[in-house]
Write a protein that holds these residues in place. Structure first.
Motif, PDB file in Angstrom:
ATOM      1  N   GLU A  32       0.424  -8.432   9.257  1.00  0.00           N
ATOM      2  CA  GLU A  32       1.533  -8.020   8.378  1.00  0.00           C
ATOM      3  C   GLU A  32       2.866  -8.441   8.974  1.00  0.00           C
ATOM      4  O   GLU A  32       3.768  -8.908   8.279  1.00  0.00           O
ATOM      5  CB  GLU A  32       1.572  -6.498   8.177  1.00  0.00           C
ATOM      6  CG  GLU A  32       0.439  -5.931   7.371  1.00  0.00           C
ATOM      7  CD  GLU A  32      -0.633  -5.325   8.249  1.00  0.00           C
ATOM      8  OE1 GLU A  32      -0.885  -4.123   8.122  1.00  0.00           O
ATOM      9  OE2 GLU A  32      -1.212  -6.065   9.064  1.00  0.00           O
ATOM     10  N   ILE A 262       0.167  -2.020   2.988  1.00  0.00           N
ATOM     11  CA  ILE A 262       0.292  -3.304   3.690  1.00  0.00           C
ATOM     12  C   ILE A 262       1.420  -4.139   3.085  1.00  0.00           C
ATOM     13  O   ILE A 262       2.289  -4.635   3.799  1.00  0.00           O
ATOM     14  CB  ILE A 262      -1.049  -4.078   3.639  1.00  0.00           C
ATOM     15  CG1 ILE A 262      -2.079  -3.416   4.566  1.00  0.00           C
ATOM     16  CG2 ILE A 262      -0.851  -5.546   4.035  1.00  0.00           C
ATOM     17  CD1 ILE A 262      -3.490  -3.991   4.460  1.00  0.00           C
ATOM     18  N   GLU A 263       1.397  -4.269   1.769  1.00  0.00           N
ATOM     19  CA  GLU A 263       2.401  -5.125   1.112  1.00  0.00           C
ATOM     20  C   GLU A 263       3.823  -4.609   1.330  1.00  0.00           C
ATOM     21  O   GLU A 263       4.744  -5.383   1.607  1.00  0.00           O
ATOM     22  CB  GLU A 263       2.103  -5.232  -0.387  1.00  0.00           C
ATOM     23  CG  GLU A 263       0.925  -6.152  -0.664  1.00  0.00           C
ATOM     24  CD  GLU A 263       0.554  -6.206  -2.135  1.00  0.00           C
ATOM     25  OE1 GLU A 263       1.447  -5.981  -2.984  1.00  0.00           O
ATOM     26  OE2 GLU A 263      -0.625  -6.459  -2.432  1.00  0.00           O
ATOM     27  N   ILE A 266       4.899  -5.350   4.924  1.00  0.00           N
ATOM     28  CA  ILE A 266       5.330  -6.745   5.098  1.00  0.00           C
ATOM     29  C   ILE A 266       6.793  -6.881   4.664  1.00  0.00           C
ATOM     30  O   ILE A 266       7.616  -7.488   5.349  1.00  0.00           O
ATOM     31  CB  ILE A 266       4.427  -7.699   4.270  1.00  0.00           C
ATOM     32  CG1 ILE A 266       3.018  -7.755   4.874  1.00  0.00           C
ATOM     33  CG2 ILE A 266       5.038  -9.112   4.201  1.00  0.00           C
ATOM     34  CD1 ILE A 266       1.971  -8.428   3.990  1.00  0.00           C
TER      35      ILE A 266
END
Length: 286
Positions: A32, A262-263, A266
């Motif tokens: 990430e 996770i997204e 990031i």
């Protein structure tokens, strides 16, 4: 054309030197963070150095490093891959022989000076023979970070002008001087940097090496801008670009789908890194 003229680390720092800006050299611990850092470089149109501690080689058998190198290759901006604080000859040789590093920090600062110099010289030669640039630490920066030996028991030694010549003589491409900066956390007083000493070091180097700034946890934008103006081109960062990511994980783990966690993580890395790229003056320079 020699390898020195095409080496990604050297070309990035050479351009930064000419343009009088600093390049973020960020530690990554997982995919990430690699993705967030690359996204930041693309968004800010900035060069970037992605760094790993030796831990990433041993814990992931180099897979994390190869992943970053693949991401760097696909990026539309210059990104180089660096091994930070490599403190054993075995890990340096393994990295130089088997992994896609553009540069390696040969950190022998836990040895007394003569031995530090001798080992550094030999390992610089080893890396250069494999077209890898190098960095070293004259003096000794106090403190420790993940997987990096804590030198707190050893005397922190500010870099002297004489040491600059000795280390330039080893053939390194960049120096990380000790001028009041520490690895890890600063006390309540915050960073107490000796800019006068840094200026003496810079004058002594006479443009023969680039300068890397270590120990930036908790730095203010003003402090960082001052260091860049003083002549530092490689800005090592850890928590400075990762704090928002960890805050996000702590606040949201178990409260949203893992993929969303996770997204958004990031994106947190990307947003904070862009901010520091703008502060260092590298945004728009790729």
């Amino acid at each position: 054309m020699t390898w020195q003229e095409t080496n990604r680390y050297k070309t990035i720092l050479h351009a930064a030197e000419a343009g009088k800006y600093g390049v973020i050299a960020a530690i990554a611990y997982n995919i990430e963070q690699i993705l967030g850092l690359v996204q930041a470089a693309e968004t800010a149109k900035s060069p970037l150095i992605i760094q790993f501690f030796p831990w990433a080689i041993t814990a992931t058998d180099g897979l994390l490093v190869r992943t970053a190198a693949e991401a760097a290759k696909r990026a539309s901006v210059p990104i180089s891959i660096h091994l930070d604080h490599a403190q054993s000859e075995a890990i340096i040789k393994r990295a130089a022989d088997t992994l896609p590093f553009d540069s390696i920090m040969v950190d022998m600062s836990h040895y007394e000076k003569e031995e530090n110099l001798a080992k550094t010289r030999a390992l610089v030669e080893y890396c250069n023979a494999r077209q890898i640039a190098t960095e070293a630490e004259p003096g000794r920066i106090e403190g420790g970070e993940d997987g990096v030996m804590d030198t707190a028991g050893l005397k922190a030694c500010m870099t002297t002008a004489e040491e600059v010549d000795e280390f330039v003589g080893t053939g390194v491409d960049a120096l990380a001087p000790a001028f009041g900066n520490v690895h890890g956390e600063y006390g309540p007083a915050g960073p107490q940097l000796d800019y006068e000493r840094f200026e003496q070091i810079r004058q002594q180097a006479r443009g023969r090496v680039h300068f890397a700034l270590h120990g930036t946890n908790g730095f203010s934008p003003e402090t960082l801008k001052y260091c860049v103006a003083a002549g530092v081109t490689k800005i090592n960062v850890n928590r400075l670009v990762l704090d928002d990511y960890y805050d996000h994980l702590r606040a949201n783990v178990g409260k949203m789908p893992h993929t969303q966690l996770i997204e958004e993580g990031i994106q947190k890395v990307a947003d904070l890194t862009v901010r520091w790229m703008e502060i260092c003056g590298s945004a728009g320079k790729a």
